[in-house]
Design an enzyme around this catalytic site. Structure first.
Site, PDB file in Angstrom:
ATOM      1  N   CYS A 139     -20.248 -18.037   3.861  1.00  0.00           N
ATOM      2  CA  CYS A 139     -21.039 -16.985   3.230  1.00  0.00           C
ATOM      3  C   CYS A 139     -20.589 -15.603   3.683  1.00  0.00           C
ATOM      4  O   CYS A 139     -20.610 -14.646   2.897  1.00  0.00           O
ATOM      5  CB  CYS A 139     -22.512 -17.189   3.548  1.00  0.00           C
ATOM      6  N   CYS A 155     -30.884 -21.261   5.348  1.00  0.00           N
ATOM      7  CA  CYS A 155     -31.307 -20.393   4.241  1.00  0.00           C
ATOM      8  C   CYS A 155     -32.660 -20.823   3.687  1.00  0.00           C
ATOM      9  O   CYS A 155     -33.386 -20.002   3.137  1.00  0.00           O
ATOM     10  CB  CYS A 155     -30.277 -20.428   3.116  1.00  0.00           C
TER      11      CYS A 155
END
Length: 361
Positions: free
Chosen positions: A105, A202
Site C-alpha cells: 500500500c 484496515c
C-alpha cells in the site's frame, strides 16, 4: 510580498504522528497543504468495520488544519485501494499464504497518490508521520534508516519505496521518541495528542479475523479442509484463509499438547499440524519480487540482517541471488518463515530492500 517558501503536502490520517509531522514541517519553513486519503468502502456494512479514516479521524484532521492554519484536501482513492491492495491480499489468503498489504500500500497508494496530488499543486515534498529516518548521499541516492524509537520503527513497511518516492519524502518524527511526538502535539493543542495508536489492519470486525473480512469483501469462496497430524485427520476447519504458518491459537484441535500450523495445502485445503516447535524451523528460504531501495542489489561488502516480520528482530544472514529472486541463509534457523510475508534486509540500521517469501526449506 511573494511567498517563496517550498510547498509540501502533509499526509494527515487523524493520528498524532502525522499531526506532529505536519506541525514540524510548518516550523521548518514549508508552506504545508494537508491531504487525507479516503479509502472507505462505499457499502456501510464494510465501511463501519474500517479502522482508518473514521468520522473521528476526519474531525481530528480538520481540527489540526484549523490550528495550523493550513489548507486541506480529501483524496478519494477507494477503487484503486480495493483493486491494487485489498483484492490481491484476499487472493493470497485464499491461496494459503499470508500477505502483508501495508508493504504494498505504501508505494502504490499512500505515497503514489500523494505524489500525484503534490505534483498537481506544485509541491516538492511529501510529509508523513512514519518512524523512519531519511538521508541523501552526495551522489543523490536517498537512504532510509530505522527510526530512533525502535518500539515504533516503521522502516520495515517502507522497503518497497524506490528513489522516486524517497526523493520527495520527509519523515519529521523519525528521530523522535513517541513521548516527544505527543508532547509536540500537546503543545499545539491537537486533539490527537493523547489518541491511541492505530491498528495495523484496515478492517476490524469484532470476533472476525481480517482475512475473513477480506474474503467476504471480495466475494471469494472459502476452501475448507482437514487438520492433519502425523498423517491422520484430527479435525476440520472452515477455510485455509484463516490460518498462517506458526499459528497456535484458535485451532480448536485437542491433541493434549500445543499444536502449531506447519503447512497449508491450497489444493486439498488440508492443514498440517506439528507439536514440536523445532519442526517450524527453516535453514533457508526463497524470496521473489525483490525491491532494492538504491535501485540495485547490495554489494557483498558487509554483514546483512534479515527481518521476516514486522515484530521480529533482524537476524544475520547471507543471500544467493538468482534471476527473479534470491535464497536467504540465516545464521541460525528461523521459526515460522511464512509464504507471502515480507523479508526485509538491513545493514545495521540502513534499510536495503527486501522481497516476498515464496517458500521455506
Amino acid at each position: 510580498m511573494s511567498d517563496n517558501r517550498k510547498k509540501a503536502v502533509a499526509a494527515l490520517s487523524g493520528g498524532v504522528d502525522s499531526s506532529t509531522a505536519a506541525a514540524l514541517a510548518l516550523e521548518a519553513g514549508y508552506e504545508v497543504v494537508g491531504a487525507t486519503l479516503r479509502l472507505r468502502h462505499p457499502d456501510p456494512e464494510f465501511s463501519a468495520a474500517q479502522v482508518c479514516a473514521s468520522k473521528n479521524d476526519e474531525a481530528a484532521v480538520e481540527q489540526v488544519c484549523r490550528t495550523l492554519g493550513i489548507a486541506h484536501r480529501y483524496l478519494d482513492e477507494y477503487p484503486a485501494f480495493e483493486a491494487e491492495i485489498l483484492r490481491p491480499a484476499a487472493e493470497e489468503y485464499a491461496a494459503g499464504r499470508t500477505p502483508n498489504p501495508c508493504c504494498r500500500c505504501n508505494p502504490g497508494i499512500k505515497f503514489g497518490k500523494l505524489i500525484e496530488f503534490a505534483r498537481s499543486i506544485g509541491a516538492e515534498r511529501i510529509i508523513t508521520g512514519h518512524y523512519a529516518k531519511l538521508s541523501r548521499r552526495p551522489d543523490g541516492v536517498c537512504e532510509l534508516r530505522r527510526g530512533d524509537d525502535r518500539r515504533k520503527d516503521q522502516s520495515y513497511f517502507l522497503y518497497r519505496l524506490g528513489q522516486r518516492e524517497l526523493a520527495m519524502a520527509e519523515f519529521p518524527v523519525g528521530a523522535m521518541e513517541k513521548e516527544a511526538v505527543r508532547a509536540v502535539a500537546a503543545r499545539y493543542g491537537f486533539v490527537t495528542s493523547d489518541k491511541p495508536d492505530s491498528q495495523d489492519a484496515c478492517f476490524q470486525v469484532p470476533g472476525e479475523c481480517f482475512s475473513e473480512t477480506l474474503r467476504k469483501l471480495c466475494h471469494l469462496p472459502a476452501r475448507p479442509g482437514s487438520f492433519l497430524y502425523r498423517g491422520k485427520i484430527v479435525g476440520r476447519h472452515s477455510g485455509i484463509h484463516q490460518y498462517t504458518i506458526g499459528q497456535r491459537k484458535g485451532l480448536n484441535v485437542a491433541l493434549g499438547v500445543p499444536a502449531y500450523v506447519a503447512a497449508i495445502d491450497p489444493v486439498s485445503g488440508d492443514i498440517t499440524l506439528e507439536t514440536a516447535p523445532e519442526a517450524l524451523l527453516s535453514a533457508s528460504f526463497v524470496l521473489r519480487d525483490l525491491h532494492w531501495q538504491s535501485g540495485r542489489a547490495p554489494e557483498d561488502d558487509g554483514p546483512l540482517q534479515v527481518q521476516i516480520r514486522y515484530r521480529s528482530s533482524g537476524e544475520p544472514c547471507r543471500l544467493e541471488q538468482f534471476p527473479g529472486g534470491c535464497r536467504v541463509f540465516p545464521l541460525r534457523p528461523l521459526r515460522a518463515v511464512t509464504p507471502g510475508q515480507s523479508a526485509v534486509f538491513y545493514r545495521d540500521d540502513l534499510l536495503l530492500g527486501g522481497g516476498v517469501i515464496d517458500h521455506a526449506d
